[in-house]
Each structure stands twice: as structure tokens, then as C-alpha cells.
Design an enzyme around this catalytic site. Sequence first.
Site, PDB file in Angstrom:
ATOM      1  N   ASN A 128       0.842  -1.202   0.000  1.00 36.83           N
ATOM      2  CA  ASN A 128       0.000   0.000   0.000  1.00 36.83           C
ATOM      3  C   ASN A 128       0.874   1.248   0.000  1.00 36.83           C
ATOM      4  O   ASN A 128       2.014   1.244   0.489  1.00 36.83           O
ATOM      5  CB  ASN A 128      -0.960  -0.021   1.199  1.00 36.83           C
ATOM      6  CG  ASN A 128      -0.217   0.068   2.511  1.00 36.83           C
ATOM      7  OD1 ASN A 128       0.094   1.159   2.980  1.00 36.83           O
ATOM      8  ND2 ASN A 128       0.107  -1.074   3.098  1.00 36.83           N
ATOM      9  N   CYS A 173      10.652  11.206  -5.271  1.00 38.41           N
ATOM     10  CA  CYS A 173      11.094  11.862  -6.518  1.00 38.41           C
ATOM     11  C   CYS A 173      10.424  11.181  -7.716  1.00 38.41           C
ATOM     12  O   CYS A 173      10.041  11.826  -8.690  1.00 38.41           O
ATOM     13  CB  CYS A 173      12.604  11.723  -6.723  1.00 38.41           C
ATOM     14  SG  CYS A 173      13.645  12.585  -5.561  1.00 38.41           S
ATOM     15  N   CYS A 186      -2.995  -4.750  -3.255  1.00 34.85           N
ATOM     16  CA  CYS A 186      -2.907  -6.044  -3.928  1.00 34.85           C
ATOM     17  C   CYS A 186      -3.978  -6.980  -3.391  1.00 34.85           C
ATOM     18  O   CYS A 186      -4.363  -7.945  -4.035  1.00 34.85           O
ATOM     19  CB  CYS A 186      -1.535  -6.657  -3.720  1.00 34.85           C
ATOM     20  SG  CYS A 186      -0.252  -5.669  -4.469  1.00 34.85           S
TER      21      CYS A 186
HETATM   22 ZN   LIG Z   1      13.117  12.657  -3.351  1.00 39.25          ZN
END
Ligand SMILES: [Zn+2]
Length: 256
Positions: A128, A173, A186
Amino acid sequence: MNDDQLLRYSRHILLPEIGIRGQERLIRSHVLVVGAGGLGSPVAMYLAASGVGRLTICDNDTVDLTNLQRQIAHSTDRIGTRKTDSAKKTLTGINPEVKVIALSERMDESRLLQLAADTDAVVDASDNFPTRYAVNRVCTALRKPLISGAAVRFDGQIAVFDLRHAHSPCYHCLFPADGEDQDMRCAVMGVFAPLVGIIGCVQAVETLKILMNIGQTLNGRLLLLDGLAMEWRSIMLDKDSSCRVCGVMTEERAAE
Ligand SMILES: [Zn+2]
């Protein structure tokens, strides 16, 4: 290493890249595996078989009949028992040398911070997004290597975020959304059984390489598998300098 260990790990020791030195590094290592399900099963089983000295494995689920199609650390006679207890039985059965710390609790960020503090690497085998983001924040704060995996339907992905290095990207990121709307557990999605084995095994490979400091890891790359076409793709990842998680950390570090 004693004689039994030299025998048990002989096929590792024969590899010049590993040898006695690499094997001893594994024996001294401690890895946190978050999740004892489809990915966590093969990851933890291979880390235990390989001789990683300490494994902390956390999951707050119990074994269910629907898990057994792919979560190979568990078995039919363990339905209804805690996944962490079941996994511990399997792991110590494979290798009684390994110290397994099995924690059946809900993992919030402060608890993860505590658990990850004295580890050498953290494996995200959760299912999750809230846990994935929490594990990433913890690994960024503690500067721990994070080995991340995910598998759903016939598709899988693996990435390594070696957050010991300030220039490494982090999970946030790559996936900057908070993921609340994409929380596809899942538990309610179809998953092709051996897919989690493939992805989990790649996570185990990357973890062992990091622990022994051999080869080149997937750091800064995302590896994607299309299981139906059996095609792998590798995408280079860049650090997002404005990332809320690791970008801020870098500024703080720079200011230190
Ligand atoms: Zn980052």
C-alpha cells in the site's frame, strides 16, 4: 565461521566476488523487510538462505486462503495465524543460524524509524502507498539503502534508492503524488503468482549486493517487467531537487 557455516555457505564462498569476506559481511548484516506477503516471502526466504544474520520482518496480517496462491512463505496449515509467525517458522526452518525478529504490528512512521535505525538496508515489500511513502521518508531521514518492489496483475517494478548518497533520488522523486487516490491494494487486485517471485528475487539480489558492496546496484534506475510479453525495461531516475522528502533533507544537510 565454523565448519557447518563453511559448508552451508560454500557455494557463495566459491564465488570470488563473495568469498569468506562477503559471506561474513552478510552474517553481520541486519535487514528490515516491510511486508511478509507475496514479495516479502521470497525476499526474506532468500536473505535467510543466504545467511543474512538478522532479519526483522513486520506485517500485521494473518494468513488467509487467498494468500497461498503466491505468498510462498506460508502454508495451508497456517491459515488464521500471524504472517510474521508463519514467516519466522519458514525462515528458521531454512536457516536456523538467522535471527528472525517477527513483528505483527501496524507500522507507523515513528515505529519504522525505530526499527530501521540499526539496519544496513530496508526492503519495501508492502502492498500500500501510505506504507511505501512512510518507508521512504524513514530511509531518507536515516540515509539507509531502500530496495523497493511492486507487483500487480502481470506487471512488476523494482528500484533501489541508495539514500546513503545525497545525490540519490528517493521514492517520492519518482512518485511525487501522495498516492491516496491510487491506493490499489494487492489484496483486491489480481496478481499472477510467479510474478511476485521474480520481483522479490530481484529485490533479494539487490539487497545482498548492497550488503556486500559488490557489482552495480539498480540505484537511480527503475526496472519494469511486463510479464505477459516477458520484456524488461530500465529507466534512469533523476533526483528531483524540489522533492519534498529528499530535496529538503539535502538543504538541511548542506546547512549542517
Ligand atoms: Zn526525493
